[in-house]
Design a protein around this motif. Structure first.
Motif, PDB file in Angstrom:
ATOM      1  N   LYS A  38      -8.905  14.177  16.648  1.00  0.00           N
ATOM      2  CA  LYS A  38      -9.938  14.748  17.514  1.00  0.00           C
ATOM      3  C   LYS A  38     -10.898  13.664  17.982  1.00  0.00           C
ATOM      4  O   LYS A  38     -10.997  12.588  17.398  1.00  0.00           O
ATOM      5  N   ASP A  55     -15.745  18.909  20.091  1.00  0.00           N
ATOM      6  CA  ASP A  55     -14.535  18.219  19.658  1.00  0.00           C
ATOM      7  C   ASP A  55     -13.375  18.546  20.593  1.00  0.00           C
ATOM      8  O   ASP A  55     -13.194  19.699  20.995  1.00  0.00           O
ATOM      9  N   ASN A 101     -14.990  13.632  19.450  1.00  0.00           N
ATOM     10  CA  ASN A 101     -16.200  14.393  19.725  1.00  0.00           C
ATOM     11  C   ASN A 101     -16.896  13.780  20.938  1.00  0.00           C
ATOM     12  O   ASN A 101     -17.172  12.594  20.965  1.00  0.00           O
TER      13      ASN A 101
END
Length: 180
Positions: A111, A8, A113
């Motif tokens: 975030k 992340d 990933n």
């Protein structure tokens, strides 16, 4: 999937400048994906992120080896990977993949990933026919220019039909020939 949280990137805390990340991609990484393409591997990924107000430019440099199964002998072997890839991420109203290298995420996303992107970039480097190096050498040695000519089609007209050049092969085209 908890282990994939190490991939992340926290976007909300990043300033608008260049950031660098390093990731280790090993057997545990590949075990998280339901696939039979890669048996495992040992790779390093260096990711550079250029962040601006509206755009995130990721540059991936992935090096190392992946463990593949040979299509001929069914034995495992290490295949070298060294690739550079680019991913552009922009902000929008919805999360959608616009192109193979352009991703749109929602405004205020906290975030991103990178695990799936890393896996996809590695998968792009794996050949369609997975052969151990000794088998690949045999194929490379067997391939020569003479072999290619055997399979190429001839572009020269037949010399036997020189006197028939004015007549079309199909009688339906006779009317079209008169139009000239």
């Amino acid at each position: 999937m908890k282990a994939l949280h190490t991939f992340d990137i926290g976007l909300d805390k990043l300033s608008n400048k260049q950031h660098e990340y390093d990731f280790e991609l090993n057997d545990a990484f590949f075990a998280h994906f339901e696939q039979n393409l890669v048996n495992g591997g040992n790779l390093k990924a260096h990711v550079t992120l250029d962040k601006s107000e509206l755009l995130l430019n990721f540059t991936f440099h992935i090096t190392g080896t992946v463990r593949l199964t040979c299509d001929r002998s069914l034995e495992e072997f290490d295949y070298p990977i060294d690739t550079k890839q680019v991913l552009r991420v922009r902000y929008g109203d919805e999360e959608v993949e616009l192109d193979e290298n352009i991703l749109q995420i929602k405004h205020g996303a906290q975030k991103l990933n990178l695990a799936q992107h890393l896996f996809d970039f590695i998968g792009l480097q794996i050949p369609m026919k997975k052969l151990k190096p000794e088998f690949q050498q045999e194929i490379d040695e067997d391939d020569s220019d003479d072999d290619i000519l055997i399979y190429s089609s001839s572009t020269e007209p037949d010399n036997d039909s020189d006197d028939d050049d004015d007549e079309p092969a199909d009688p339906r085209f006779a009317a079209l020939k008169k139009i000239k």
